[in-house]
Design a protein around this motif. Structure first.
Motif, PDB file in Angstrom:
ATOM      1  N   GLU A 120      -3.829  15.622 -16.375  1.00  0.00           N
ATOM      2  CA  GLU A 120      -3.561  15.491 -14.890  1.00  0.00           C
ATOM      3  C   GLU A 120      -4.818  15.016 -14.082  1.00  0.00           C
ATOM      4  O   GLU A 120      -4.755  14.340 -13.135  1.00  0.00           O
ATOM      5  CB  GLU A 120      -3.129  16.846 -14.527  1.00  0.00           C
ATOM      6  N   LYS A 121      -5.837  15.676 -14.295  1.00  0.00           N
ATOM      7  CA  LYS A 121      -7.291  15.344 -13.770  1.00  0.00           C
ATOM      8  C   LYS A 121      -7.566  13.950 -13.955  1.00  0.00           C
ATOM      9  O   LYS A 121      -7.938  13.242 -13.048  1.00  0.00           O
ATOM     10  CB  LYS A 121      -8.285  16.180 -14.323  1.00  0.00           C
ATOM     11  N   LYS A 122      -7.598  13.443 -15.075  1.00  0.00           N
ATOM     12  CA  LYS A 122      -7.872  12.028 -15.414  1.00  0.00           C
ATOM     13  C   LYS A 122      -6.673  10.941 -14.463  1.00  0.00           C
ATOM     14  O   LYS A 122      -7.303  10.160 -13.976  1.00  0.00           O
ATOM     15  CB  LYS A 122      -7.430  11.560 -17.023  1.00  0.00           C
ATOM     16  N   VAL A 123      -5.695  11.354 -14.518  1.00  0.00           N
ATOM     17  CA  VAL A 123      -4.637  10.715 -13.713  1.00  0.00           C
ATOM     18  C   VAL A 123      -4.785  10.796 -12.384  1.00  0.00           C
ATOM     19  O   VAL A 123      -4.807   9.524 -11.512  1.00  0.00           O
ATOM     20  CB  VAL A 123      -3.099  11.193 -13.889  1.00  0.00           C
ATOM     21  N   SER A 124      -5.134  11.849 -11.887  1.00  0.00           N
ATOM     22  CA  SER A 124      -5.708  12.058 -10.368  1.00  0.00           C
ATOM     23  C   SER A 124      -6.736  11.213 -10.016  1.00  0.00           C
ATOM     24  O   SER A 124      -6.660  10.330  -8.963  1.00  0.00           O
ATOM     25  CB  SER A 124      -5.707  13.517  -9.937  1.00  0.00           C
ATOM     26  N   ASN A 125      -7.679  10.885 -10.763  1.00  0.00           N
ATOM     27  CA  ASN A 125      -9.121  10.305 -10.837  1.00  0.00           C
ATOM     28  C   ASN A 125      -8.743   8.827 -10.750  1.00  0.00           C
ATOM     29  O   ASN A 125      -9.305   8.172  -9.874  1.00  0.00           O
ATOM     30  CB  ASN A 125      -9.980  10.714 -11.727  1.00  0.00           C
ATOM     31  N   ILE A 126      -7.902   8.603 -11.697  1.00  0.00           N
ATOM     32  CA  ILE A 126      -7.240   6.815 -11.728  1.00  0.00           C
ATOM     33  C   ILE A 126      -6.666   6.593 -10.351  1.00  0.00           C
ATOM     34  O   ILE A 126      -7.010   5.442  -9.791  1.00  0.00           O
ATOM     35  CB  ILE A 126      -6.386   6.723 -12.916  1.00  0.00           C
ATOM     36  N   ILE A 127      -5.871   7.405  -9.871  1.00  0.00           N
ATOM     37  CA  ILE A 127      -5.021   7.379  -8.595  1.00  0.00           C
ATOM     38  C   ILE A 127      -5.739   7.343  -7.748  1.00  0.00           C
ATOM     39  O   ILE A 127      -5.920   6.171  -6.793  1.00  0.00           O
ATOM     40  CB  ILE A 127      -3.872   8.153  -8.518  1.00  0.00           C
ATOM     41  N   GLY A 128      -6.605   8.191  -7.512  1.00  0.00           N
ATOM     42  CA  GLY A 128      -7.598   8.167  -6.308  1.00  0.00           C
ATOM     43  C   GLY A 128      -8.623   6.973  -5.944  1.00  0.00           C
ATOM     44  O   GLY A 128      -8.776   6.171  -5.169  1.00  0.00           O
ATOM     45  N   LEU A 129      -9.023   6.342  -7.369  1.00  0.00           N
ATOM     46  CA  LEU A 129      -9.943   5.331  -7.418  1.00  0.00           C
ATOM     47  C   LEU A 129      -9.180   3.889  -6.909  1.00  0.00           C
ATOM     48  O   LEU A 129      -9.687   3.304  -6.359  1.00  0.00           O
ATOM     49  CB  LEU A 129     -10.432   5.059  -8.880  1.00  0.00           C
ATOM     50  N   LEU A 130      -7.748   3.808  -7.405  1.00  0.00           N
ATOM     51  CA  LEU A 130      -6.994   2.724  -7.077  1.00  0.00           C
ATOM     52  C   LEU A 130      -6.536   2.766  -5.592  1.00  0.00           C
ATOM     53  O   LEU A 130      -6.778   1.830  -5.113  1.00  0.00           O
ATOM     54  CB  LEU A 130      -5.626   2.792  -7.838  1.00  0.00           C
ATOM     55  N   VAL A 131      -6.558   3.962  -5.136  1.00  0.00           N
ATOM     56  CA  VAL A 131      -6.313   4.046  -3.695  1.00  0.00           C
ATOM     57  C   VAL A 131      -7.550   3.612  -2.834  1.00  0.00           C
ATOM     58  O   VAL A 131      -7.259   2.666  -1.940  1.00  0.00           O
ATOM     59  CB  VAL A 131      -5.762   5.354  -3.256  1.00  0.00           C
ATOM     60  N   LEU A 132      -8.720   4.114  -3.390  1.00  0.00           N
ATOM     61  CA  LEU A 132      -9.886   3.332  -2.708  1.00  0.00           C
ATOM     62  C   LEU A 132     -10.097   2.132  -2.574  1.00  0.00           C
ATOM     63  O   LEU A 132     -10.596   1.668  -1.725  1.00  0.00           O
ATOM     64  CB  LEU A 132     -11.126   4.449  -3.180  1.00  0.00           C
ATOM     65  N   PHE A 143       2.421   6.155  -7.227  1.00  0.00           N
ATOM     66  CA  PHE A 143       1.003   7.149  -7.834  1.00  0.00           C
ATOM     67  C   PHE A 143       1.780   8.661  -7.631  1.00  0.00           C
ATOM     68  O   PHE A 143       1.467   9.564  -8.455  1.00  0.00           O
ATOM     69  CB  PHE A 143      -0.018   6.929  -7.125  1.00  0.00           C
ATOM     70  N   GLY A 144       2.216   8.932  -6.399  1.00  0.00           N
ATOM     71  CA  GLY A 144       2.932  10.319  -6.213  1.00  0.00           C
ATOM     72  C   GLY A 144       3.883  10.711  -7.081  1.00  0.00           C
ATOM     73  O   GLY A 144       3.846  11.796  -7.678  1.00  0.00           O
ATOM     74  N   SER A 145       4.666   9.679  -7.472  1.00  0.00           N
ATOM     75  CA  SER A 145       5.876   9.821  -8.540  1.00  0.00           C
ATOM     76  C   SER A 145       5.199  10.175  -9.794  1.00  0.00           C
ATOM     77  O   SER A 145       5.787  10.940 -10.396  1.00  0.00           O
ATOM     78  CB  SER A 145       6.663   8.586  -8.526  1.00  0.00           C
ATOM     79  N   ILE A 146       4.172   9.616 -10.256  1.00  0.00           N
ATOM     80  CA  ILE A 146       3.560   9.785 -11.411  1.00  0.00           C
ATOM     81  C   ILE A 146       2.738  11.294 -11.460  1.00  0.00           C
ATOM     82  O   ILE A 146       3.212  12.107 -12.430  1.00  0.00           O
ATOM     83  CB  ILE A 146       2.344   8.970 -11.560  1.00  0.00           C
ATOM     84  N   GLU A 147       2.447  11.853 -10.472  1.00  0.00           N
ATOM     85  CA  GLU A 147       1.949  13.289 -10.173  1.00  0.00           C
ATOM     86  C   GLU A 147       3.153  14.038 -10.459  1.00  0.00           C
ATOM     87  O   GLU A 147       2.791  15.013 -10.987  1.00  0.00           O
ATOM     88  CB  GLU A 147       1.108  13.405  -9.006  1.00  0.00           C
ATOM     89  N   GLY A 166       0.763  -1.285  -0.030  1.00  0.00           N
ATOM     90  CA  GLY A 166      -0.054  -0.130   0.045  1.00  0.00           C
ATOM     91  C   GLY A 166       0.912   1.405   0.051  1.00  0.00           C
ATOM     92  O   GLY A 166       0.489   2.103  -0.691  1.00  0.00           O
ATOM     93  N   ILE A 167       1.903   1.559   0.840  1.00  0.00           N
ATOM     94  CA  ILE A 167       2.733   2.330   0.653  1.00  0.00           C
ATOM     95  C   ILE A 167       3.514   2.580  -0.450  1.00  0.00           C
ATOM     96  O   ILE A 167       3.698   3.764  -0.901  1.00  0.00           O
ATOM     97  CB  ILE A 167       3.925   2.306   2.400  1.00  0.00           C
ATOM     98  N   GLY A 168       3.996   1.442  -0.973  1.00  0.00           N
ATOM     99  CA  GLY A 168       4.680   1.353  -2.252  1.00  0.00           C
ATOM    100  C   GLY A 168       3.822   1.891  -3.344  1.00  0.00           C
ATOM    101  O   GLY A 168       4.260   2.829  -4.190  1.00  0.00           O
ATOM    102  N   LEU A 169       2.552   1.539  -3.620  1.00  0.00           N
ATOM    103  CA  LEU A 169       1.524   1.873  -4.455  1.00  0.00           C
ATOM    104  C   LEU A 169       1.331   3.628  -4.468  1.00  0.00           C
ATOM    105  O   LEU A 169       1.415   4.280  -5.348  1.00  0.00           O
ATOM    106  CB  LEU A 169       0.399   1.462  -4.436  1.00  0.00           C
TER     107      LEU A 169
END
Length: 202
Positions: A45-57, A23-27, A16-19
């Motif tokens: 950037e908005k699309k990537v942020s949404n995908i990252i947020g969804l994966l974290v959730l 994802f932070g590195s991608i941003e 989880g920490i690695g992910l």
């Protein structure tokens, strides 16, 4: 791969920490790219942020589903009356069996020098002649029994010996009594009528 339960949860935490770090590195990469080209990539950037947020959730629910549906218990017998309870994370071949990911099963690995006996205990049966005979064979003691044993229950009845350096797949999620006395009665509402016990077969 077989891990202890503590190791499994540490691995889940580290992943989880690695992910999050990944994802932070991608941003950061996107922001650096924006600086280089002097142009904001807002929609990308908005699309990537949404995908990252969804994966974290989804990470915790996905880990939970994986644990509940796919991760079987593995009981490693070190010596008579001594064992470790672990989890199978990746399919693995041990001794005489191939262990696969399915939480409806569990595995017993006998690494001891003693033969280990596994047997079923059947709770809450009708007092028909055949059932009483079965009870006598399985338990050698008296229990209260008052409901029918289904055909599917009979398939779960085991009375086997696991020799040293051998393994056994059990079509149930856990072994209830390992080198301990079974309960005289149990609630059969959720787990059903069948329980399993391990004893040293000296």
């Amino acid at each position: 791969m077989i891990l202890s339960k503590i190791s499994f949860f540490i691995l889940v935490l580290l992943l989880g920490i690695g992910l999050l770090y990944f994802f932070g590195s991608i941003e950061k990469i996107i922001k650096n790219l924006e600086k280089r080209i002097n142009k904001p990539l807002v929609s990308f950037e908005k699309k990537v942020s949404n995908i990252i947020g969804l994966l974290v959730l989804l990470y915790i629910p996905l880990v939970f589903i994986f644990y509940v549906w796919y991760v079987p218990n593995v009981y490693i017998i070190d010596k008579c009356n001594s064992y470790n309870s672990s989890l199978l994370i990746l399919p693995k071949k041990v001794n005489n069996i191939t262990m696969s990911l399915d939480a409806d099963n569990c595995y017993i690995i006998n690494n001891s020098k003693s033969a280990i006996k596994i047997s079923s205990i059947v709770y809450d049966m009708t007092e028909s002649e055949s059932n009483l005979k079965l009870l006598k064979e399985l338990r050698n003691q008296e229990y209260n029994h008052n409901s029918k044993l289904l055909t599917s229950d009979y398939k779960m009845i085991i009375n086997k010996v696991i020799l040293p350096k051998k393994s056994l797949k059990v079509k149930y999620k856990k072994i209830h009594y390992i080198f301990e006395e079974p309960d005289k009665s149990v609630s059969t509402k959720y787990e059903g009528k069948i329980r399993y016990k391990l004893i040293c077969n000296n």
